[in-house]
Design a protein around this motif. Sequence first.
Motif, short mmCIF file in Angstrom:
data_model
loop_
_atom_site.label_atom_id
_atom_site.label_comp_id
_atom_site.label_asym_id
_atom_site.label_seq_id
_atom_site.Cartn_x
_atom_site.Cartn_y
_atom_site.Cartn_z
N VAL A 4 0.83 -1.20 0.00
CA VAL A 4 0.00 0.00 0.00
C VAL A 4 0.87 1.25 0.00
O VAL A 4 1.76 1.42 0.83
CB VAL A 4 -0.94 0.03 1.23
N TYR A 32 -2.03 -3.41 7.96
CA TYR A 32 -1.33 -3.07 6.72
C TYR A 32 -0.06 -2.28 7.01
O TYR A 32 -0.02 -1.45 7.92
CB TYR A 32 -2.23 -2.22 5.81
N TYR A 70 3.32 -0.12 -6.36
CA TYR A 70 2.34 -0.39 -5.31
C TYR A 70 1.13 -1.13 -5.87
O TYR A 70 0.64 -0.82 -6.96
CB TYR A 70 1.90 0.90 -4.63
N PHE A 106 -11.16 1.43 -0.21
CA PHE A 106 -10.16 0.45 0.21
C PHE A 106 -10.64 -0.33 1.43
O PHE A 106 -10.52 -1.56 1.48
CB PHE A 106 -8.84 1.14 0.53
#
Length: 237
Positions: A4, A32, A70, A106
């Motif tokens: 990310v 994350y 990414y 997301f």
Amino acid sequence: MPRVGLFITCVNDALYPETPKAVVRILERLGYDVDFPAAQTCCGQMHANSGYREDAAALARSFEQVFADYDAIVTPSGSCAAMTRDQYPHLTGTDIGRRVYELSEFLLDVAGTEDVGARFPHTVTYHPTCHGTRALGLGDKPLRLLRAVEGITLVDLPAADQCCGFGGTFALKNTEVSSAMLADKCRHAAGTGAEYLAAADNSCLTHIGGGIARLDHQPGPRGPRPIHYAEILASRA
């Protein structure tokens, strides 16, 4: 997990650093690892909308290079996310916009969660920004996330689908129309009695916040305090 990258946008970089910090706290809370590529710049939206296509294309190419590695690019800005999806293909032929997610996209579509462990014991009304609603089709995604926040009280914003009158350079080129739209939005916001007005774009919140500040010096109810909804989701107050 996907790799990310955080795209903070130039408005947040210059004026609202707490918003991208909030995004990092939310994503790290969910497990994350978030990278911040320091070479990122403006997405070029102002340039493209003002007719400076070559300058916008140069910024689009820079964006492609900075975020090339990414899997997912997360941004707390519906307008900038829309720029990468709607205009980059015409400027450079890139499809990188398919990897760009406004925060609520997301969280719901990739992370698969509505409850990010937030607590915010305040009354909040929500303004759905034009780019988020019309360009990205966010629908009620930010509201679904806010409804899961512990302690929050959400109140409906009358005429919520009406533009606040900002529109980037629109507010500069069409001052009288923009000011009239802003006055309507601020009046509706103040009428909710909410403590906070949340939205997905700090550019719109800047515009509305200026109108509310002027409204607070007039007779009648005080307006709510503008806040990016990411900061509510990051809160554990």
